[in-house]
Write a protein that holds these residues in place. Structure first.
Motif, PDB file in Angstrom:
ATOM      1  N   MET A  55      19.901  36.506   0.628  1.00  0.00           N
ATOM      2  CA  MET A  55      21.270  36.960   0.393  1.00  0.00           C
ATOM      3  C   MET A  55      21.297  38.476   0.240  1.00  0.00           C
ATOM      4  O   MET A  55      20.517  39.030  -0.539  1.00  0.00           O
ATOM      5  CB  MET A  55      21.823  36.306  -0.867  1.00  0.00           C
ATOM      6  N   VAL A  56      22.180  39.121   0.982  1.00  0.00           N
ATOM      7  CA  VAL A  56      22.409  40.557   0.839  1.00  0.00           C
ATOM      8  C   VAL A  56      23.771  40.695   0.174  1.00  0.00           C
ATOM      9  O   VAL A  56      24.772  40.203   0.695  1.00  0.00           O
ATOM     10  CB  VAL A  56      22.397  41.272   2.204  1.00  0.00           C
ATOM     11  N   THR A  57      23.814  41.349  -0.983  1.00  0.00           N
ATOM     12  CA  THR A  57      25.039  41.349  -1.763  1.00  0.00           C
ATOM     13  C   THR A  57      25.230  42.625  -2.578  1.00  0.00           C
ATOM     14  O   THR A  57      24.261  43.314  -2.896  1.00  0.00           O
ATOM     15  CB  THR A  57      25.074  40.112  -2.699  1.00  0.00           C
ATOM     16  N   HIS A  58      26.499  42.889  -2.896  1.00  0.00           N
ATOM     17  CA  HIS A  58      26.872  43.916  -3.865  1.00  0.00           C
ATOM     18  C   HIS A  58      27.274  43.239  -5.180  1.00  0.00           C
ATOM     19  O   HIS A  58      27.572  43.917  -6.155  1.00  0.00           O
ATOM     20  CB  HIS A  58      28.090  44.722  -3.397  1.00  0.00           C
ATOM     21  N   ASP A  59      27.346  41.931  -5.188  1.00  0.00           N
ATOM     22  CA  ASP A  59      27.889  41.137  -6.295  1.00  0.00           C
ATOM     23  C   ASP A  59      26.826  40.931  -7.375  1.00  0.00           C
ATOM     24  O   ASP A  59      25.847  40.211  -7.166  1.00  0.00           O
ATOM     25  CB  ASP A  59      28.374  39.797  -5.749  1.00  0.00           C
ATOM     26  N   ASP A  60      27.041  41.549  -8.539  1.00  0.00           N
ATOM     27  CA  ASP A  60      26.037  41.424  -9.599  1.00  0.00           C
ATOM     28  C   ASP A  60      25.994  40.030 -10.222  1.00  0.00           C
ATOM     29  O   ASP A  60      25.081  39.730 -10.991  1.00  0.00           O
ATOM     30  CB  ASP A  60      26.179  42.518 -10.655  1.00  0.00           C
ATOM     31  N   ASP A  61      26.933  39.152  -9.858  1.00  0.00           N
ATOM     32  CA  ASP A  61      26.831  37.751 -10.301  1.00  0.00           C
ATOM     33  C   ASP A  61      25.539  37.115  -9.786  1.00  0.00           C
ATOM     34  O   ASP A  61      24.953  36.267 -10.449  1.00  0.00           O
ATOM     35  CB  ASP A  61      28.021  36.927  -9.813  1.00  0.00           C
ATOM     36  N   PHE A  62      25.090  37.553  -8.608  1.00  0.00           N
ATOM     37  CA  PHE A  62      23.841  37.000  -8.074  1.00  0.00           C
ATOM     38  C   PHE A  62      22.623  37.486  -8.854  1.00  0.00           C
ATOM     39  O   PHE A  62      21.598  36.818  -8.889  1.00  0.00           O
ATOM     40  CB  PHE A  62      23.709  37.293  -6.581  1.00  0.00           C
ATOM     41  N   LEU A  63      22.735  38.643  -9.501  1.00  0.00           N
ATOM     42  CA  LEU A  63      21.654  39.092 -10.385  1.00  0.00           C
ATOM     43  C   LEU A  63      21.578  38.193 -11.617  1.00  0.00           C
ATOM     44  O   LEU A  63      20.485  37.881 -12.098  1.00  0.00           O
ATOM     45  CB  LEU A  63      21.864  40.551 -10.798  1.00  0.00           C
ATOM     46  N   ILE A  64      22.731  37.782 -12.107  1.00  0.00           N
ATOM     47  CA  ILE A  64      22.769  36.847 -13.248  1.00  0.00           C
ATOM     48  C   ILE A  64      22.142  35.520 -12.844  1.00  0.00           C
ATOM     49  O   ILE A  64      21.306  34.970 -13.566  1.00  0.00           O
ATOM     50  CB  ILE A  64      24.213  36.667 -13.758  1.00  0.00           C
ATOM     51  N   ILE A  65      22.529  35.015 -11.662  1.00  0.00           N
ATOM     52  CA  ILE A  65      21.951  33.763 -11.169  1.00  0.00           C
ATOM     53  C   ILE A  65      20.433  33.898 -11.041  1.00  0.00           C
ATOM     54  O   ILE A  65      19.686  33.019 -11.469  1.00  0.00           O
ATOM     55  CB  ILE A  65      22.582  33.376  -9.813  1.00  0.00           C
ATOM     56  N   ALA A  66      19.981  35.015 -10.471  1.00  0.00           N
ATOM     57  CA  ALA A  66      18.544  35.235 -10.277  1.00  0.00           C
ATOM     58  C   ALA A  66      17.798  35.343 -11.597  1.00  0.00           C
ATOM     59  O   ALA A  66      16.618  35.001 -11.673  1.00  0.00           O
ATOM     60  CB  ALA A  66      18.309  36.485  -9.437  1.00  0.00           C
ATOM     61  N   SER A  67      18.476  35.798 -12.651  1.00  0.00           N
ATOM     62  CA  SER A  67      17.815  35.884 -13.954  1.00  0.00           C
ATOM     63  C   SER A  67      17.659  34.505 -14.601  1.00  0.00           C
ATOM     64  O   SER A  67      16.852  34.330 -15.504  1.00  0.00           O
ATOM     65  CB  SER A  67      18.583  36.815 -14.896  1.00  0.00           C
ATOM     66  N   GLN A  68      18.418  33.533 -14.108  1.00  0.00           N
ATOM     67  CA  GLN A  68      18.385  32.190 -14.674  1.00  0.00           C
ATOM     68  C   GLN A  68      17.514  31.222 -13.880  1.00  0.00           C
ATOM     69  O   GLN A  68      17.095  30.199 -14.404  1.00  0.00           O
ATOM     70  CB  GLN A  68      19.811  31.636 -14.765  1.00  0.00           C
ATOM     71  N   THR A  69      17.271  31.540 -12.618  1.00  0.00           N
ATOM     72  CA  THR A  69      16.444  30.662 -11.784  1.00  0.00           C
ATOM     73  C   THR A  69      15.779  31.477 -10.682  1.00  0.00           C
ATOM     74  O   THR A  69      16.337  32.465 -10.220  1.00  0.00           O
ATOM     75  CB  THR A  69      17.278  29.525 -11.144  1.00  0.00           C
ATOM     76  N   ASN A  70      14.611  31.048 -10.299  1.00  0.00           N
ATOM     77  CA  ASN A  70      13.956  31.672  -9.148  1.00  0.00           C
ATOM     78  C   ASN A  70      13.977  30.722  -7.951  1.00  0.00           C
ATOM     79  O   ASN A  70      13.248  30.911  -6.998  1.00  0.00           O
ATOM     80  CB  ASN A  70      12.539  32.121  -9.488  1.00  0.00           C
ATOM     81  N   GLU A  71      14.838  29.726  -8.020  1.00  0.00           N
ATOM     82  CA  GLU A  71      14.953  28.750  -6.939  1.00  0.00           C
ATOM     83  C   GLU A  71      15.986  29.221  -5.917  1.00  0.00           C
ATOM     84  O   GLU A  71      17.043  28.608  -5.742  1.00  0.00           O
ATOM     85  CB  GLU A  71      15.304  27.385  -7.512  1.00  0.00           C
ATOM     86  N   HIS A  72      15.670  30.326  -5.283  1.00  0.00           N
ATOM     87  CA  HIS A  72      16.500  30.865  -4.201  1.00  0.00           C
ATOM     88  C   HIS A  72      15.561  31.574  -3.234  1.00  0.00           C
ATOM     89  O   HIS A  72      14.458  31.985  -3.608  1.00  0.00           O
ATOM     90  CB  HIS A  72      17.568  31.821  -4.749  1.00  0.00           C
ATOM     91  N   PRO A  73      15.979  31.722  -1.975  1.00  0.00           N
ATOM     92  CA  PRO A  73      15.092  32.329  -0.977  1.00  0.00           C
ATOM     93  C   PRO A  73      15.016  33.847  -1.019  1.00  0.00           C
ATOM     94  O   PRO A  73      14.356  34.456  -0.190  1.00  0.00           O
ATOM     95  CB  PRO A  73      15.671  31.837   0.351  1.00  0.00           C
ATOM     96  N   GLY A  74      15.660  34.457  -2.002  1.00  0.00           N
ATOM     97  CA  GLY A  74      15.589  35.902  -2.157  1.00  0.00           C
ATOM     98  C   GLY A  74      16.957  36.543  -2.150  1.00  0.00           C
ATOM     99  O   GLY A  74      17.891  36.043  -1.523  1.00  0.00           O
ATOM    100  N   ILE A  75      17.050  37.658  -2.849  1.00  0.00           N
ATOM    101  CA  ILE A  75      18.296  38.409  -2.933  1.00  0.00           C
ATOM    102  C   ILE A  75      17.972  39.878  -2.728  1.00  0.00           C
ATOM    103  O   ILE A  75      17.040  40.413  -3.340  1.00  0.00           O
ATOM    104  CB  ILE A  75      18.974  38.202  -4.307  1.00  0.00           C
TER     105      ILE A  75
END
Length: 111
Positions: A55-75
């Motif tokens: 995911m390529v994003t400007h949305d800091d909500d994805f930083l919150i999500i990433a701080s809660q789980t590492n079950e994503h393919p990358g941000i």
């Protein structure tokens, strides 16, 4: 899993970035192309997980999500208005050239 990173651009990322990455031969989707415009962050997360896209994003909500789980393919996160379109493209090309999809799993790269 593919041996090359594939990207997905969040809805606030300029479409010129998708064009620039495609000229380089990089597989990229956009929120509009995938029908995810105005959908929840969870819907975007489900999409990138199923498609194994960073995911390529400007949305800091994805930083919150990433701080809660590492079950994503990358941000790949870029603070809004902090970089030019060319700089973002160059950074994403660098990520594409340096990392494998497996190395990006659970990782946040700050642009």
């Amino acid at each position: 899993m593919s041996d090359r990173i594939k990207f997905h651009l969040d809805e606030h990322i300029d479409n010129s970035i998708a064009s620039g990455l495609r000229r380089y031969g990089i597989d990229v989707t956009t929120t509009v192309e995938t029908g995810l415009r105005t959908q929840s962050d969870e819907s975007h997360l489900e999409f990138i997980r199923s498609e194994k896209r960073v995911m390529v994003t400007h949305d800091d909500d994805f930083l919150i999500i990433a701080s809660q789980t590492n079950e994503h393919p990358g941000i790949a996160y870029c603070s809004p208005s902090s970089r030019s379109i060319g700089e973002i493209i160059r950074c994403l090309i660098l990520i594409y050239e340096v990392y494998t999809p497996e190395e990006m799993i659970g990782r946040v790269e700050y642009i």
